[in-house]
Write a protein that holds these residues in place. Structure first.
Motif, PDB file in Angstrom:
ATOM      1  N   UNK A 284      -0.175 -23.537 -29.375  1.00 16.23           N
ATOM      2  CA  UNK A 284       1.240 -23.815 -29.182  1.00 16.23           C
ATOM      3  C   UNK A 284       1.399 -24.978 -28.219  1.00 16.23           C
ATOM      4  N   UNK A 285       2.508 -25.717 -28.323  1.00 16.74           N
ATOM      5  CA  UNK A 285       2.788 -26.710 -27.282  1.00 16.74           C
ATOM      6  C   UNK A 285       2.920 -25.993 -25.944  1.00 16.74           C
ATOM      7  N   UNK A 286       2.542 -26.673 -24.863  1.00 10.53           N
ATOM      8  CA  UNK A 286       2.658 -26.063 -23.549  1.00 10.53           C
ATOM      9  C   UNK A 286       4.109 -25.693 -23.269  1.00 10.53           C
ATOM     10  N   UNK A 287       4.340 -24.425 -22.980  1.00 16.04           N
ATOM     11  CA  UNK A 287       5.678 -23.920 -22.692  1.00 16.04           C
ATOM     12  C   UNK A 287       5.619 -23.184 -21.363  1.00 16.04           C
ATOM     13  N   UNK A 288       6.406 -23.627 -20.406  1.00 13.97           N
ATOM     14  CA  UNK A 288       6.432 -22.966 -19.098  1.00 13.97           C
ATOM     15  C   UNK A 288       6.992 -21.556 -19.234  1.00 13.97           C
ATOM     16  N   UNK A 289       6.381 -20.635 -18.513  1.00 11.06           N
ATOM     17  CA  UNK A 289       6.811 -19.242 -18.503  1.00 11.06           C
ATOM     18  C   UNK A 289       6.947 -18.788 -17.054  1.00 11.06           C
ATOM     19  N   UNK A 290       8.131 -18.313 -16.699  1.00  9.86           N
ATOM     20  CA  UNK A 290       8.364 -17.745 -15.376  1.00  9.86           C
ATOM     21  C   UNK A 290       8.718 -16.282 -15.524  1.00  9.86           C
ATOM     22  N   UNK A 291       8.131 -15.444 -14.685  1.00  9.70           N
ATOM     23  CA  UNK A 291       8.412 -14.016 -14.734  1.00  9.70           C
ATOM     24  C   UNK A 291       8.450 -13.451 -13.320  1.00  9.70           C
ATOM     25  N   UNK A 292       9.091 -12.285 -13.178  1.00 11.29           N
ATOM     26  CA  UNK A 292       9.292 -11.701 -11.847  1.00 11.29           C
ATOM     27  C   UNK A 292       8.397 -10.505 -11.585  1.00 11.29           C
ATOM     28  N   UNK A 293       8.072  -9.720 -12.633  1.00  8.27           N
ATOM     29  CA  UNK A 293       7.376  -8.445 -12.449  1.00  8.27           C
ATOM     30  C   UNK A 293       6.307  -8.257 -13.511  1.00  8.27           C
ATOM     31  N   UNK A 294       5.330  -7.421 -13.199  1.00  6.87           N
ATOM     32  CA  UNK A 294       4.360  -6.981 -14.197  1.00  6.87           C
ATOM     33  C   UNK A 294       4.985  -5.849 -15.007  1.00  6.87           C
ATOM     34  N   UNK A 295       4.706  -5.849 -16.306  1.00  6.58           N
ATOM     35  CA  UNK A 295       5.306  -4.841 -17.174  1.00  6.58           C
ATOM     36  C   UNK A 295       4.404  -3.603 -17.247  1.00  6.58           C
ATOM     37  N   UNK A 296       4.504  -2.790 -16.219  1.00  3.30           N
ATOM     38  CA  UNK A 296       3.857  -1.472 -16.209  1.00  3.30           C
ATOM     39  C   UNK A 296       4.735  -0.553 -15.386  1.00  3.30           C
ATOM     40  N   UNK A 297       4.389   0.727 -15.346  1.00  4.29           N
ATOM     41  CA  UNK A 297       5.222   1.680 -14.608  1.00  4.29           C
ATOM     42  C   UNK A 297       5.300   1.290 -13.134  1.00  4.29           C
ATOM     43  N   UNK A 298       6.459   1.416 -12.511  1.00  7.78           N
ATOM     44  CA  UNK A 298       7.706   1.978 -13.047  1.00  7.78           C
ATOM     45  C   UNK A 298       8.602   0.973 -13.781  1.00  7.78           C
ATOM     46  N   UNK A 299       8.223  -0.305 -13.774  1.00  4.19           N
ATOM     47  CA  UNK A 299       9.087  -1.325 -14.369  1.00  4.19           C
ATOM     48  C   UNK A 299       9.305  -1.061 -15.860  1.00  4.19           C
ATOM     49  N   UNK A 300       8.226  -0.730 -16.576  1.00  8.02           N
ATOM     50  CA  UNK A 300       8.356  -0.514 -18.020  1.00  8.02           C
ATOM     51  C   UNK A 300       9.289   0.657 -18.326  1.00  8.02           C
ATOM     52  N   UNK A 301       9.211   1.715 -17.517  1.00  9.51           N
ATOM     53  CA  UNK A 301      10.097   2.869 -17.746  1.00  9.51           C
ATOM     54  C   UNK A 301      11.549   2.494 -17.486  1.00  9.51           C
ATOM     55  N   UNK A 302      11.774   1.693 -16.459  1.00 11.58           N
ATOM     56  CA  UNK A 302      13.139   1.283 -16.146  1.00 11.58           C
ATOM     57  C   UNK A 302      13.715   0.418 -17.260  1.00 11.58           C
ATOM     58  N   UNK A 303      12.921  -0.535 -17.757  1.00 12.20           N
ATOM     59  CA  UNK A 303      13.397  -1.420 -18.823  1.00 12.20           C
ATOM     60  C   UNK A 303      13.691  -0.620 -20.090  1.00 12.20           C
TER      61      UNK A 303
END
Length: 270
Positions: A90-109
């Motif tokens: 893929x062309x280089x695409x910048x990705x910004x994120x705030x949290x890792x997607x695991x518990x408890x974040x995944x349960x909240x989402x």
């Protein structure tokens, strides 16, 4: 105020389970449905930057991907066949994120998206707001133009709201709804990365009425130029297939987004 007082009183006598971990929620903030530990997890979110994962190798139309080349199917020590498949880079695409997607974040989402927990929107929007601020270079002088991954009609009928739109609004920014589904892909559940990419190919498009003109007016630049503040937004990045498709649709319409922003990123792609 009355609702908060009533919730506080109820929480003192009937412990409310935290939506993230199941422990009793903080009685001082019963409306949020979070325990002190999960509140700390969200509050301590630190924006990170990388690049969107490459599209997985996909076979030509009508061809079947060899089992030895399918993602996650190669046995230890097995030699990959000398196969060069198109579309793997893929062309280089910048990705910004705030949290890792695991518990408890995944349960909240998932509770927010699938179990009508709109009371969690504010708590989840706070880490996303940090990511938006990082995309802006820490300044609000030139507001970000945030293009959400569009919700699907069936999801709106079931929930009554579009989760990504709601999160963006709770950060204090208006969603710029440029994208729409050209046709509905099949459910992604259980699909491999390569199958997700194939399933989503060509499914998104820029809305036909005035979308490019709106971006030009709001950004003060020609729509054919890269806007440093035009970002695609989603809640979670797993394989990155949906985000790559959104960037492809915008580029095909002459819009060059600066990158993509998500609340959380799946650990196996981090």
């Amino acid at each position: 105020m009355t609702t908060r007082i009533a919730s506080f009183a109820l929480g003192c006598f009937v412990p409310v389970p935290c939506a993230g971990c199941g422990l009793p929620a903080d009685p001082r903030w019963p409306v949020s449905g979070l325990c002190p530990g999960c509140r700390v997890v969200l509050a301590s979110a630190t924006p990170r930057e990388g690049r969107l994962p490459d599209a997985p190798p996909t076979p030509p139309p009508g061809a079947r991907m060899p089992a030895a080349h399918a993602p996650g199917s190669r046995l230890p020590g097995a030699r990959s066949p000398d196969i060069r498949l198109p579309g793997a880079r893929s062309p280089d695409i910048r990705l910004l994120w705030a949290l890792r997607y695991h518990d408890p974040v995944s349960r909240l989402v998932l509770d927010f998206k699938n179990h009508h927990r709109v009371d969690l929107a504010g708590a989840l929007a706070a880490p996303l707001a940090k990511t938006i601020e990082a995309a802006n270079g820490g300044t609000r002088s030139s507001p970000a133009l945030l293009v959400p991954i569009p919700g699907r009609a069936a999801g709106f009928t079931r929930r009554g709201y579009h989760p990504v739109d709601m999160l963006i609004r709770r950060t204090g920014h208006p969603p710029l709804r440029l994208l729409e589904w050209a046709h509905t892909p099949r459910d992604q559940l259980g699909l491999s990365s390569a199958e997700r990419a194939q399933n989503l190919a060509g499914t998104l498009r820029v809305r036909p009425r005035g979308s490019v003109a709106r971006v030009s007016a709001r950004s003060g630049t020609s729509p054919a130029l890269r806007s440093p503040n035009l970002w695609v937004v989603d809640d979670v990045c797993t394989s990155g297939a949906t985000l790559r498709e959104a960037v492809r649709a915008l580029r095909d319409a002459g819009l060059l987004p600066a990158g993509v922003l998500v609340l959380a990123r799946a650990a196996r792609f981090a």
